[in-house]
Design an enzyme around this catalytic site. Structure first.
Site, PDB file in Angstrom:
ATOM      1  N   SER A 118       2.234  13.975   3.946  1.00 18.83           N
ATOM      2  CA  SER A 118       0.692  14.430   4.254  1.00 18.83           C
ATOM      3  C   SER A 118       0.646  14.849   5.469  1.00 18.83           C
ATOM      4  O   SER A 118       1.239  15.475   6.052  1.00 18.83           O
ATOM      5  CB  SER A 118      -0.166  13.062   3.678  1.00 18.83           C
ATOM      6  N   ASP A 160       0.552  17.580  -1.461  1.00 21.78           N
ATOM      7  CA  ASP A 160       0.392  16.111  -0.679  1.00 21.78           C
ATOM      8  C   ASP A 160       1.588  15.249  -1.108  1.00 21.78           C
ATOM      9  O   ASP A 160       1.783  14.891  -2.110  1.00 21.78           O
ATOM     10  CB  ASP A 160      -0.897  15.447  -0.891  1.00 21.78           C
TER      11      ASP A 160
END
Length: 272
Positions: A38, A150
């Site tokens: 992330s 992500d």
């Protein structure tokens, strides 16, 4: 002995990772491998690329990650992730994992087949942008035949992708999970963030036992995933929590060593 440094996702709370890195450097604790996911894949890449903690902190203060000048047109996100490429190229002039000083592993989620992809070669910038592409905020990134977002969707604490390479694991986790009051869930982004944390909490906590040193900066619940206004406070909390964890770990090791020495003394004592 190989040491792995694992950085959890956490959005802007990942600035705490920079404070942790400062503390690790002060204690001569240099990782052999880094794994990040992330937004904190960005921290991992900056560190692996040779940036000092001051440079990393400056990156987050000066790079407008949430600027609407990068508004996405015709893409599924508020911001066009790939428009950040030029800003990142100033920090990574050679856009390749091979140019890093410390081996780095980055995770991202392939939205097409729902699988987790680990990257440790190829284009560095595109990969970390993909890993940091929070759904709904940043548009996904196309890499070869995949369409990535992500990495924290499927693996927000990638201990498992690095532990087979390392003798020791240092884990840094910046996502708090505690009970909240209804009044704290007034806005759409509050609901999105809370839902995300609920999804991650159980899967992530099972990995804590694999860390030889686990650093969980305090007060992270006070800070939003996307707000940069408390960056210095978050940095300092990361630093202070790391110092405390390192000292506590050292104390435990010293006690264990004393116990072993006592056993040896007793075991080899000279008979009267």
């Amino acid at each position: 002995m190989n040491t792995g440094l694992v950085l959890s996702g956490g959005g802007v709370r990942g600035i705490a990772h920079v404070g942790v890195i400062k503390a690790l450097e002060e204690h001569q604790m240099q990782p052999s491998y880094i794994a990040g996911t992330s937004a904190d894949a960005i921290v991992g890449a900056l560190y692996a690329g040779g940036c000092s903690w001051q440079q990393m902190l400056d990156f987050f203060k000066t790079t407008q990650l949430f600027s609407f000048t990068n508004y996405a047109m015709g893409k599924p996100g508020l911001l066009d992730t790939e428009k950040f490429y030029e800003q990142f190229s100033a920090y990574f002039p050679i856009d390749d994992f091979k140019a890093l000083q410390i081996p780095l592993i980055v995770t991202a989620t392939n939205l097409l087949d729902g699988t987790l992809k680990t990257f440790d070669s190829g284009s560095l910038i595109k990969t970390i942008l993909a890993s940091a592409a929070v759904p709904g905020v940043f548009a996904p990134v196309a890499i070869e035949n995949g369409y990535y977002a992500d990495g924290g969707i499927l693996n927000n604490f990638p201990v498992d992708v690095i532990k087979h390479k390392c003798d020791t694991i240092i884990g840094v986790y910046v996502n708090p999970f505690q009970n909240v009051e209804k009044d704290s869930l007034k806005h759409v982004y509050n609901i999105m963030e809370r839902s995300y944390h609920i999804m991650l909490a159980r899967e992530t906590s099972l990995k804590f036992k694999d860390c030889d040193l686990l650093i969980r900066p305090s007060r992270m619940k006070e800070f939003s995933t996307f707000s940069l206004k408390n960056s210095d406070t978050i940095f300092n909390l990361g630093y202070e929590s790391a110092i405390a964890a390192i000292e506590k770990n050292k104390l435990k090791k010293d006690k264990a060593l004393k116990a072993i020495n006592l056993e040896l003394i007793n075991g080899f004592s000279i008979p009267k």
